[in-house]
Design a protein around this motif. Structure first.
Motif, PDB file in Angstrom:
ATOM      1  N   ALA B 275      22.536  46.954  -4.941  1.00 17.93           N
ATOM      2  CA  ALA B 275      23.638  47.792  -4.470  1.00 17.93           C
ATOM      3  C   ALA B 275      23.156  48.791  -3.435  1.00 17.93           C
ATOM      4  O   ALA B 275      23.792  48.993  -2.397  1.00 17.93           O
ATOM      5  CB  ALA B 275      24.266  48.531  -5.654  1.00 17.93           C
ATOM      6  N   VAL B 276      21.998  49.413  -3.682  1.00 20.14           N
ATOM      7  CA  VAL B 276      21.523  50.450  -2.769  1.00 20.14           C
ATOM      8  C   VAL B 276      21.093  49.838  -1.435  1.00 20.14           C
ATOM      9  O   VAL B 276      21.412  50.364  -0.364  1.00 20.14           O
ATOM     10  CB  VAL B 276      20.371  51.244  -3.416  1.00 20.14           C
ATOM     11  CG1 VAL B 276      19.780  52.220  -2.434  1.00 20.14           C
ATOM     12  CG2 VAL B 276      20.870  51.984  -4.640  1.00 20.14           C
ATOM     13  N   LEU B 277      20.399  48.708  -1.497  1.00 19.10           N
ATOM     14  CA  LEU B 277      19.964  48.087  -0.246  1.00 19.10           C
ATOM     15  C   LEU B 277      21.167  47.618   0.564  1.00 19.10           C
ATOM     16  O   LEU B 277      21.196  47.760   1.784  1.00 19.10           O
ATOM     17  CB  LEU B 277      19.016  46.924  -0.535  1.00 19.10           C
ATOM     18  CG  LEU B 277      17.676  47.331  -1.146  1.00 19.10           C
ATOM     19  CD1 LEU B 277      16.755  46.133  -1.272  1.00 19.10           C
ATOM     20  CD2 LEU B 277      16.998  48.404  -0.314  1.00 19.10           C
ATOM     21  N   LEU B 278      22.161  47.057  -0.121  1.00 16.91           N
ATOM     22  CA  LEU B 278      23.373  46.646   0.607  1.00 16.91           C
ATOM     23  C   LEU B 278      24.052  47.861   1.222  1.00 16.91           C
ATOM     24  O   LEU B 278      24.584  47.787   2.331  1.00 16.91           O
ATOM     25  CB  LEU B 278      24.336  45.965  -0.353  1.00 16.91           C
ATOM     26  CG  LEU B 278      24.344  44.444  -0.324  1.00 16.91           C
ATOM     27  CD1 LEU B 278      25.375  43.929  -1.309  1.00 16.91           C
ATOM     28  CD2 LEU B 278      24.656  43.958   1.072  1.00 16.91           C
ATOM     29  N   SER B 279      24.024  48.981   0.493  1.00 14.13           N
ATOM     30  CA  SER B 279      24.601  50.207   1.025  1.00 14.13           C
ATOM     31  C   SER B 279      23.908  50.595   2.329  1.00 14.13           C
ATOM     32  O   SER B 279      24.563  50.912   3.335  1.00 14.13           O
ATOM     33  CB  SER B 279      24.473  51.307  -0.025  1.00 14.13           C
ATOM     34  OG  SER B 279      24.662  52.565   0.541  1.00 14.13           O
ATOM     35  N   GLY B 280      22.551  50.538   2.311  1.00 14.89           N
ATOM     36  CA  GLY B 280      21.810  50.850   3.536  1.00 14.89           C
ATOM     37  C   GLY B 280      22.142  49.877   4.655  1.00 14.89           C
ATOM     38  O   GLY B 280      22.290  50.271   5.816  1.00 14.89           O
ATOM     39  N   ALA B 281      22.282  48.600   4.298  1.00 18.69           N
ATOM     40  CA  ALA B 281      22.593  47.591   5.313  1.00 18.69           C
ATOM     41  C   ALA B 281      23.948  47.870   5.952  1.00 18.69           C
ATOM     42  O   ALA B 281      24.113  47.766   7.173  1.00 18.69           O
ATOM     43  CB  ALA B 281      22.581  46.207   4.675  1.00 18.69           C
ATOM     44  N   MET B 282      24.929  48.256   5.128  1.00 15.89           N
ATOM     45  CA  MET B 282      26.267  48.535   5.675  1.00 15.89           C
ATOM     46  C   MET B 282      26.244  49.765   6.565  1.00 15.89           C
ATOM     47  O   MET B 282      26.902  49.802   7.609  1.00 15.89           O
ATOM     48  CB  MET B 282      27.256  48.736   4.533  1.00 15.89           C
ATOM     49  CG  MET B 282      27.646  47.435   3.873  1.00 15.89           C
ATOM     50  SD  MET B 282      28.756  47.754   2.513  1.00 15.89           S
ATOM     51  CE  MET B 282      28.896  46.110   1.836  1.00 15.89           C
ATOM     52  N   ALA B 283      25.468  50.797   6.153  1.00 18.58           N
ATOM     53  CA  ALA B 283      25.355  51.983   6.999  1.00 18.58           C
ATOM     54  C   ALA B 283      24.689  51.602   8.322  1.00 18.58           C
ATOM     55  O   ALA B 283      25.091  52.077   9.385  1.00 18.58           O
ATOM     56  CB  ALA B 283      24.574  53.074   6.288  1.00 18.58           C
ATOM     57  N   GLY B 284      23.673  50.720   8.247  1.00 18.55           N
ATOM     58  CA  GLY B 284      23.034  50.239   9.474  1.00 18.55           C
ATOM     59  C   GLY B 284      24.043  49.542  10.378  1.00 18.55           C
ATOM     60  O   GLY B 284      24.042  49.742  11.589  1.00 18.55           O
ATOM     61  N   LEU B 285      24.913  48.739   9.758  1.00 20.49           N
ATOM     62  CA  LEU B 285      25.958  48.059  10.532  1.00 20.49           C
ATOM     63  C   LEU B 285      26.882  49.070  11.201  1.00 20.49           C
ATOM     64  O   LEU B 285      27.351  48.844  12.322  1.00 20.49           O
ATOM     65  CB  LEU B 285      26.784  47.174   9.606  1.00 20.49           C
ATOM     66  CG  LEU B 285      26.362  45.717   9.481  1.00 20.49           C
ATOM     67  CD1 LEU B 285      27.418  44.962   8.700  1.00 20.49           C
ATOM     68  CD2 LEU B 285      26.183  45.110  10.848  1.00 20.49           C
ATOM     69  N   ALA B 286      27.143  50.177  10.504  1.00 22.52           N
ATOM     70  CA  ALA B 286      27.997  51.208  11.101  1.00 22.52           C
ATOM     71  C   ALA B 286      27.335  51.747  12.371  1.00 22.52           C
ATOM     72  O   ALA B 286      28.008  51.983  13.380  1.00 22.52           O
ATOM     73  CB  ALA B 286      28.242  52.336  10.108  1.00 22.52           C
ATOM     74  N   GLY B 287      26.008  51.924  12.322  1.00 21.03           N
ATOM     75  CA  GLY B 287      25.292  52.352  13.516  1.00 21.03           C
ATOM     76  C   GLY B 287      25.430  51.338  14.642  1.00 21.03           C
ATOM     77  O   GLY B 287      25.645  51.692  15.800  1.00 21.03           O
ATOM     78  N   PHE B 288      25.335  50.057  14.271  1.00 23.54           N
ATOM     79  CA  PHE B 288      25.515  48.977  15.243  1.00 23.54           C
ATOM     80  C   PHE B 288      26.918  49.034  15.835  1.00 23.54           C
ATOM     81  O   PHE B 288      27.113  48.881  17.046  1.00 23.54           O
ATOM     82  CB  PHE B 288      25.266  47.640  14.526  1.00 23.54           C
ATOM     83  CG  PHE B 288      25.643  46.417  15.298  1.00 23.54           C
ATOM     84  CD1 PHE B 288      24.962  46.059  16.446  1.00 23.54           C
ATOM     85  CD2 PHE B 288      26.672  45.606  14.852  1.00 23.54           C
ATOM     86  CE1 PHE B 288      25.308  44.910  17.142  1.00 23.54           C
ATOM     87  CE2 PHE B 288      27.028  44.467  15.537  1.00 23.54           C
ATOM     88  CZ  PHE B 288      26.342  44.116  16.693  1.00 23.54           C
ATOM     89  N   ALA B 289      27.932  49.272  14.970  1.00 24.91           N
ATOM     90  CA  ALA B 289      29.320  49.314  15.437  1.00 24.91           C
ATOM     91  C   ALA B 289      29.526  50.439  16.438  1.00 24.91           C
ATOM     92  O   ALA B 289      30.254  50.277  17.417  1.00 24.91           O
ATOM     93  CB  ALA B 289      30.275  49.474  14.255  1.00 24.91           C
ATOM     94  N   VAL B 290      28.881  51.587  16.216  1.00 26.58           N
ATOM     95  CA  VAL B 290      29.036  52.688  17.177  1.00 26.58           C
ATOM     96  C   VAL B 290      28.287  52.369  18.461  1.00 26.58           C
ATOM     97  O   VAL B 290      28.823  52.499  19.567  1.00 26.58           O
ATOM     98  CB  VAL B 290      28.526  54.023  16.588  1.00 26.58           C
ATOM     99  CG1 VAL B 290      28.593  55.123  17.631  1.00 26.58           C
ATOM    100  CG2 VAL B 290      29.347  54.414  15.381  1.00 26.58           C
ATOM    101  N   ALA B 291      27.028  51.910  18.317  1.00 28.51           N
ATOM    102  CA  ALA B 291      26.205  51.696  19.512  1.00 28.51           C
ATOM    103  C   ALA B 291      26.776  50.569  20.368  1.00 28.51           C
ATOM    104  O   ALA B 291      26.961  50.732  21.571  1.00 28.51           O
ATOM    105  CB  ALA B 291      24.767  51.385  19.100  1.00 28.51           C
ATOM    106  N   SER B 292      27.075  49.431  19.728  1.00 27.79           N
ATOM    107  CA  SER B 292      27.484  48.271  20.506  1.00 27.79           C
ATOM    108  C   SER B 292      28.993  48.232  20.717  1.00 27.79           C
ATOM    109  O   SER B 292      29.469  47.709  21.722  1.00 27.79           O
ATOM    110  CB  SER B 292      27.017  46.995  19.798  1.00 27.79           C
ATOM    111  OG  SER B 292      27.511  45.876  20.462  1.00 27.79           O
TER     112      SER B 292
END
Lengths: 310, 383
Positions: B275-292
């Protein structure tokens, strides 16, 4: 490093250490009563803003510091009502308090136009006769707040270990059911602890704005409140260990400008990471050594509800 | 406690209307109230209380905005009409919603495992750094570039939360402090990059060079970015994971009581890690969504405010993925309104933070009325 650099470094350490020390002491008071106070970062900002506001209006540092304490206490009343009477999860309430204060201080600071106005701070006070020592005398020329921090620590440590009121407060944090049965009013003691602790946290914030930097910038505490929360865990809720930890952090932070002044080239942003990295390292070290785990207040973070079976 | 129980048995209920009337006639100062834990409340009343809390929060916020110099009628117009009924603004809300949904899901997933992941901003920063690194170093052929950036963002966000997860599970290090400290470290590292070797050589501003067209999340049509579609897919995945999968069942066990879960053969550690690693992955995706998806480059302060919003969304949605998606849309609307207020009335953007905090406080306080009730104790019972 030459001797004068070391002396400069040590002489500037208290200025960096005092905010950590006062904030951690405030947190210890509230957490000893069983209230997990994650809102320190926000309350420091409130103290910093109220301090600079009073300073710009009246120009009396002593008055400004008192105003900052009152303001932080007043804001923490909101948190106290939430966690003591409404039994809101203390983590959520603490986080909400931080963001409430961040928003509030930025808003008030910009509406009142207190941003980036330099003010006069407190002058230094030499501790005679130690300040006459050749060389090392400079260590004993500090502002009045630095000297005041020691009696504050003495008073709080004495309160916890030597007074019956201190015993009651600790009982409320250790085992509220038993304290209640013994006739101690749990909610009132917790409220008093939160208000008094928040006043010290506010004072720590005001020290940064009124005494150290002498101006207000939104978000100027920069995570020091969170570091103080970590420091309390490191100090195992003991005031003297918190003071030692604060001095350690003060030393590290004071070293950075000294190294820069001595011409040592360091990557700037990595240097700015050090307080956070050290906090993390200290937390890991505490966990690895597992010392004094039993010192944590027994009911920390738990709301007390009479007649509720858990 | 025992006395109260005994009294309740001896005097079963206050059904006597005479007694109730007498209690009502008592002077206010002598009335006694007892606080009771409510066993259950129907969902309609719960929803009503929640709505009242939301309205109270919005009313307090509106009062603060009016005090800050925004005309009251303009405020209603700005928030309700402009944001929801204007095509362009609605698109702006959807545009803003993609990273919001992702951080909201990230928060709710970690909180379900009783892990206070306050490091959403740090993981977001690393997600964006990972995606930007793929663009900077031109890794992979052009058609594969976007998937590679996506994978890099997931990987970086996940790795940045791995440390605190491991420290918490193995050593019991408080994750609130560790994830927050990592936020500050990630933010400083970001500054190191955008003021240092990743600075755009063209104009010397502290941001990375612009992504090429094929490194941007494409438009779906009608001005809607595919970032929102990506967020919707992740939301559906989270809904399936939490509600339907075996892992979701395990997660519910762990949330209820880790010890009992362990005794019942639930792999507690693996579930929490997952759960925690997936949480980090989703937050990382949020960074991708803002950047890209939004900025098209790595900028110095793109992450600010998302961490808190993620926590707020998860809290308001009670960690439910579909509810988190809806709440995230509302928070995105708040963000868009906040930006226009900032432009037109010089209200600082931190106002958005303040409003969110007020709403959280109101909703958290309203929980009290869902969980408790005040009952008047009659004169007889009080004595």
């Amino acid at each position: 490093m030459s001797g004068s650099v070391v002396l400069n470094w040590l002489a500037s350490t208290p200025d960096f250490a005092v905010p950590y020390a006062l904030a951690a002491l405030g947190l210890i008071i509230s957490e000893r009563a069983g209230v997990l106070s994650l809102g320190a970062e926000g309350l420091m900002l409130v103290g910093a803003l109220a301090g600079i506001g009073a300073q710009l209006a009246m120009g009396q540092p002593a008055v400004s510091l008192v105003m900052a304490m009152l303001a932080a206490s007043a804001v923490s009343l909101l948190f106290a009502v939430m966690v003591i009477w409404l039994r809101v999860n203390q983590v959520i309430a603490g986080l909400a308090l931080v963001f409430f204060c961040q928003g509030l201080t930025a808003l008030v600071g910009s509406l009142a136009e207190w941003t980036n106005h330099a003010t006069e701070g407190i002058g230094t006070m030499a501790l005679w006769p130690l300040s006459l020592l050749p060389g090392a005398g400079r260590l004993f020329e500090q502002n009045a707040m630095v000297w005041l921090t020691l009696p504050i620590f003495l008073a709080v440590a004495w309160f916890f270990s030597r007074t019956s009121a201190g015993l009651r407060l600790r009982a409320v944090g250790e085992n509220p059911q038993a304290a209640d049965a013994a006739g101690i009013r749990v909610a009132m003691w917790r409220l008093a602890a939160v208000l008094a602790g928040s006043a010290l946290v506010g004072l720590a914030g005001a020290y940064i704005s009124v005494v150290s930097t002498k101006l207000w910038i939104a978000g100027m505490t920069g995570g020091r409140g969170w570091i103080a929360v970590g420091l309390v865990i490191f100090a195992r809720w003991s005031p003297w260990k918190a003071l030692a930890g604060a001095l350690l952090f003060g030393c590290i932070e004071a070293l950075i400008p000294q190294l820069a002044a001595a011409g040592v080239q360091l990557p700037q942003y990595f240097v700015m990471m050090t307080p956070y990295a050290v906090t993390l390292g200290v937390m890991v070290w505490v966990a690895l050594s597992r010392r004094g785990a039993e010192e944590e207040p027994g009911a920390l973070g738990q709301p007390y509800v009479r007649e509720e079976r858990r | 406690m025992v006395d109260a129980t005994l009294a309740a048995i001896a005097q079963p209920a206050q059904t006597d209307p005479e007694a109730a009337l007498r209690a009502r006639r008592q002077p206010l100062a002598r009335r006694r109230y007892a606080l009771e834990i409510r066993q259950h409340m129907g969902w309609r009343r719960q929803a009503l209380i929640l709505a009242a809390a939301l309205l109270a929060g919005l009313a307090i916020s509106a009062a603060i905005l009016v005090a800050a110099g925004v005309p009251a009628n303009e405020l209603a117009n700005e928030f309700v009409m402009q944001t929801f009924f204007d095509g362009q603004n609605l698109r702006a809300v959807l545009f803003q919603a993609a990273p919001m949904i992702l951080v909201g899901l990230a928060g709710s997933l970690a909180f379900r495992a009783r892990f206070w992941n306050l490091g959403l901003e740090g993981q977001m920063i690393w997600g964006a750094i990972g995606a930007t690194a793929v663009s900077m170093w031109q890794i992979g052929p052009e058609p594969l570039r976007l998937p590679l950036m996506f994978a890099a963002a997931i990987g970086c966000g996940l790795l940045w939360v791995l440390g605190p997860a491991w420290l918490k599970i193995r050593l019991g290090v408080n994750e609130i402090i560790s994830t927050l400290m990592l936020n500050y470290m990630a933010a400083n590292f970001l500054l190191h990059l955008v003021y240092g070797s990743w600075k755009d050589p063209k104009d010397n501003f502290p941001y990375s060079p612009q992504f090429r067209a094929f490194e941007r999340l494409p438009e779906l049509g009608a001005g809607v970015s595919s970032a929102i579609a990506l967020a919707a897919v992740v939301a559906l995945f989270a809904w399936w994971l939490v509600g339907l999968s075996r892992a979701g069942l395990y997660l519910r066990f762990v949330d209820a009581n880790p010890r009992v879960a362990h005794a019942n053969g639930v792999p507690v550690r693996r579930t929490i890690y997952g759960a925690v690693l997936l949480s980090g992955a989703m937050a990382g995706l949020a960074g991708f969504a803002v950047a890209s998806g939004q900025e098209g480059r790595l900028t110095q302060a793109f992450y600010q405010g998302y961490g808190f919003s993620g926590i707020l969304i998860a809290f308001l949605a009670r960690n439910n993925p579909l509810a988190a998606t809806v709440v995230a849309l509302l928070v995105a609307a708040l963000f868009v309104t906040g930006r226009s207020l900032q432009v037109f009335y010089q209200v600082p953007f931190s106002m958005v933070q303040l409003i969110q905090a007020i709403i959280v406080v109101c909703v958290a306080a309203s929980d009290f009325f869902i969980r408790h009730r005040l009952r008047r104790v009659g004169a007889e019972a009080a004595q």
